[in-house]
Design an enzyme around this catalytic site. Structure first.
Site, PDB file in Angstrom:
ATOM      1  N   LEU A  60       5.141  -1.190   1.105  1.00 37.38           N
ATOM      2  CA  LEU A  60       5.285  -0.071   0.089  1.00 37.38           C
ATOM      3  C   LEU A  60       4.046   0.323  -0.367  1.00 37.38           C
ATOM      4  O   LEU A  60       3.185  -0.590  -0.635  1.00 37.38           O
ATOM      5  CB  LEU A  60       6.313  -0.658  -1.031  1.00 37.38           C
ATOM      6  CG  LEU A  60       5.992  -1.696  -2.016  1.00 37.38           C
ATOM      7  CD1 LEU A  60       5.001  -1.224  -3.042  1.00 37.38           C
ATOM      8  CD2 LEU A  60       7.118  -2.477  -2.359  1.00 37.38           C
ATOM      9  N   PHE A  63      -4.635   4.303 -10.815  1.00 33.37           N
ATOM     10  CA  PHE A  63      -5.484   4.547  -9.517  1.00 33.37           C
ATOM     11  C   PHE A  63      -4.833   5.481  -8.424  1.00 33.37           C
ATOM     12  O   PHE A  63      -5.576   6.001  -7.523  1.00 33.37           O
ATOM     13  CB  PHE A  63      -5.433   3.002  -8.692  1.00 33.37           C
ATOM     14  CG  PHE A  63      -4.243   2.616  -7.804  1.00 33.37           C
ATOM     15  CD1 PHE A  63      -3.266   2.185  -8.479  1.00 33.37           C
ATOM     16  CD2 PHE A  63      -4.100   2.920  -6.490  1.00 33.37           C
ATOM     17  CE1 PHE A  63      -2.034   1.658  -7.851  1.00 33.37           C
ATOM     18  CE2 PHE A  63      -3.027   2.532  -5.891  1.00 33.37           C
ATOM     19  CZ  PHE A  63      -2.086   1.774  -6.417  1.00 33.37           C
ATOM     20  N   CYS A 122      -4.656  -3.432  -3.652  1.00 30.09           N
ATOM     21  CA  CYS A 122      -4.827  -4.035  -2.177  1.00 30.09           C
ATOM     22  C   CYS A 122      -5.948  -3.629  -1.120  1.00 30.09           C
ATOM     23  O   CYS A 122      -6.534  -4.519  -0.575  1.00 30.09           O
ATOM     24  CB  CYS A 122      -3.363  -3.260  -1.358  1.00 30.09           C
ATOM     25  SG  CYS A 122      -1.732  -3.930  -2.342  1.00 30.09           S
ATOM     26  N   PHE A 123      -6.252  -2.372  -1.066  1.00 26.69           N
ATOM     27  CA  PHE A 123      -7.050  -2.007  -0.252  1.00 26.69           C
ATOM     28  C   PHE A 123      -8.599  -3.028  -0.222  1.00 26.69           C
ATOM     29  O   PHE A 123      -8.995  -3.589   0.676  1.00 26.69           O
ATOM     30  CB  PHE A 123      -7.627  -0.606  -0.061  1.00 26.69           C
ATOM     31  CG  PHE A 123      -6.463   0.405   0.323  1.00 26.69           C
ATOM     32  CD1 PHE A 123      -5.351  -0.165   1.068  1.00 26.69           C
ATOM     33  CD2 PHE A 123      -6.831   1.596   0.260  1.00 26.69           C
ATOM     34  CE1 PHE A 123      -4.452   0.691   1.456  1.00 26.69           C
ATOM     35  CE2 PHE A 123      -5.708   2.586   0.975  1.00 26.69           C
ATOM     36  CZ  PHE A 123      -4.618   2.245   1.330  1.00 26.69           C
TER      37      PHE A 123
END
Ligand SMILES: NC(=O)c1ccc[n+]([C@@H]2O[C@H](COP(=O)([O-])OP(=O)(O)OC[C@H]3O[C@@H](n4cnc5c(N)ncnc54)[C@H](O)[C@@H]3O)[C@@H](O)[C@H]2O)c1
Ligand SMILES: O=c1ccn([C@@H]2O[C@H](COP(=O)(O)OP(=O)(O)O[C@H]3O[C@H](CO)[C@@H](O)[C@H](O)[C@H]3O)[C@@H](O)[C@H]2O)c(=O)[nH]1
Length: 459
Positions: A164, A335, A273-274
């Site tokens: 997600l 973000f 995450c990235f």
């Protein structure tokens, strides 16, 4: 085997929405989400749904439907584990800040704590599901901890990474491109397939071995982030050559082999995450001695850091090489739009660079609190908390933010920014009124017409 009771450890951005949707779609399964953070659990249980700890469009409705019926939030971790036949681990796996692998590897201490707690609290056989994003081969460590308890309880481990994206979590969970399940035990895999099959078409539920599933999650994020860094690299070239990055993105995105998504140039990708996942991938590659592989993926992060710095540098340069004492108004701190999450937001780093140039900053974000903005800046440790509070203010009205500002910087692509009365904004700004659009969100021609000095990434 039919799953009747699910426990999820970790009530964060993933555990909360993911399990709420499972509870919504599987009314015959009791889902208990547990967390050691009492405040977070209290917020999930708040009767005022606007106080949920995670802001996601559609989430409050899902929670309202299932909470108290078959969805529960609790701090009693042991009981929830003991009662469940399937336990999801959805705790945070941040980048390590100490020791070996500092700044690169994933910190697995929370995962290990969960495994030990599951081992201690379990009295009956269980399926353990890795929902957190984990380095490839983590299941091996989990197995070792769980299988050495001597309690006679059997555990089957599955990997079920979550894809997600924040801001669209509920949409993504209701209608996922795919659900990925990795595992060795066919019965355990089938039990989890059956849970998702309550609403996800069977052909979209992919099953693989454990290691492919674990590695696919890091790989998916690396590929997505790579596209953003690739288009951002081209954005700089556009600025020098007269090409327009949106036009280039459209031109290449219509090639079905390239595809149109994730080609939006920006001030740099953020989110929890990235960066974390690519750093982890780089670390793993290096730990196998694969220097070229590591170096290749590391460039995605290098490019992203460059993009954030270059945005801040451009503001300083354009404003006559000094922003000292000037008021720069930030529209957006999250973000990305439609989330209150600020982890690794580009806004934090752009602000930090401008503060080092002695700018004063006023922040307006529709969903981010002042407390969070200060916490993000304090965490960097560049200046004291007192200084951060002296130089940065956070306001609840965008027009207040623009009052006597020398420049506006758009850091998040919130839709509402497009609907503002930009004529009114300009009237209240210092002149020349600069706008630096880090999201290519606003209409450049309209702002030019209104007399702004408008600069956007990639034009
Ligand atoms: N945020 C996303 O969009 C996203 C998407 C896909 C995957 N992921 C992955 O999912 C995982 C969780 O991410 P998140 O954003 O939900 O993190 P988060 O920090 O929002 O939530 C994690 C929660 O786990 C709790 N926790 C930690 N240790 C615990 C323990 N021993 N017992 C009980 N609770 C404990 C924390 O208190 C926290 O509330 C990470 O591995 C992340 O990489 C995140
Ligand atoms: O064309 C684009 C697309 C994204 N971004 C930026 O990239 C970041 C990440 O965006 P997005 O991927 O939409 O949000 P996340 O919630 O971080 O989701 C990513 O990270 C999750 C956590 O692992 C994965 O589950 C998702 O599949 C993956 O998209 C944000 O700062 C975006 O503004 C761009 O600048 N340009």
């Amino acid at each position: 085997m039919k799953v009747k009771k699910i426990c999820c450890i970790g009530a964060g951005y993933v555990g909360g929405p993911t399990m709420s949707v499972i509870a919504q779609k599987c009314p015959d399964i009791t889902v208990t989400i547990v967390d050691i953070n009492e405040q977070r659990i209290a917020a999930w249980n708040d009767s005022d749904l606007s106080k949920l700890p995670v802001y996601e469009p559609g989430l409050a409705g899902v929670v309202a439907e299932a909470r108290g019926r078959n969805l529960f939030f609790s701090t009693d971790v042991d009981t929830a584990i003991a009662d469940a036949d399937m336990v999801f681990i959805s705790v945070n796996t941040p980048t390590k800040t100490y020791g070996k692998g500092k700044g690169m590897a994933a910190d697995l201490k929370f995962i290990e704590l969960c495994a030990r707690q599951i081992a201690a609290a379990s009295k009956s056989d269980k399926i353990i599901v890795e929902k957190s994003t984990l380095p490839v081969r983590t299941a091996e460590a989990l197995k070792s901890i769980l299988h050495n308890t001597g309690s006679g309880v059997n555990f089957h481990i599955l990997s079920n990474p979550e894809f997600l994206a924040e801001g669209t979590a509920i949409e993504d969970l209701h209608d996922p491109d795919r659900v990925l399940i990795g595992g060795e035990n066919a019965e355990a895999v089938q039990a989890l397939v059956d849970v998702y099959a309550s609403w996800v078409p069977r052909e979209r539920i992919l099953t693989t071995n454990l290691w492919s599933s674990e590695l696919s999650k890091l790989t998916a994020n690396a590929f997505l982030a790579q596209r953003v860094s690739s288009i951002n690299a081209i954005s700089e070239l556009c600025e020098r050559t007269g090409a327009n990055v949106d036009e280039v993105a459209r031109a290449i995105g219509t090639d079905s082999r390239i595809g149109s998504k994730f080609l939006k140039a920006s001030v740099g990708f953020g989110g929890s995450c990235f960066q974390k996942d690519i750093l982890n991938l780089v670390y793993i590659a290096r730990s196998y001695g694969l220097q070229e592989v590591a170096h290749y993926w590391e460039q995605v992060i290098t490019m992203n850091d460059h993009q954030k710095h270059r945005f801040a540098d451009n503001i300083v340069q354009t404003m006559y090489n000094t922003v000292s004492g000037k008021k720069i108004s930030f529209l957006g701190w999250a973000f990305k739009k439609d989330t209150n999450d600020t982890r690794e937001s580009a806004a934090i780093y752009v602000a930090d660079a401008l503060l080092s140039e002695e700018a004063s900053i006023v922040v307006y974000d529709p969903k981010v609190t002042a407390e969070q903005v200060y916490a993000d800046l304090d965490y960097l440790g560049t200046r004291t908390p007192a200084e951060n509070r002296r130089l940065v203010s956070v306001v609840g009205d965008p027009y207040d933010a623009a009052e006597r500002a020398h420049a506006i910087a758009v850091l998040t692509e919130w839709d509402e920014f497009k609907t503002y009365d930009w004529h009114r904004i300009k009237d209240h700004m210092m002149k020349p009124a600069f706008v630096f659009d880090g999201r290519k969100l606003l209409s450049g021609s309209k702002l030019d017409e209104l007399g702004f000095q408008y600069y956007a990434i990639g034009e």
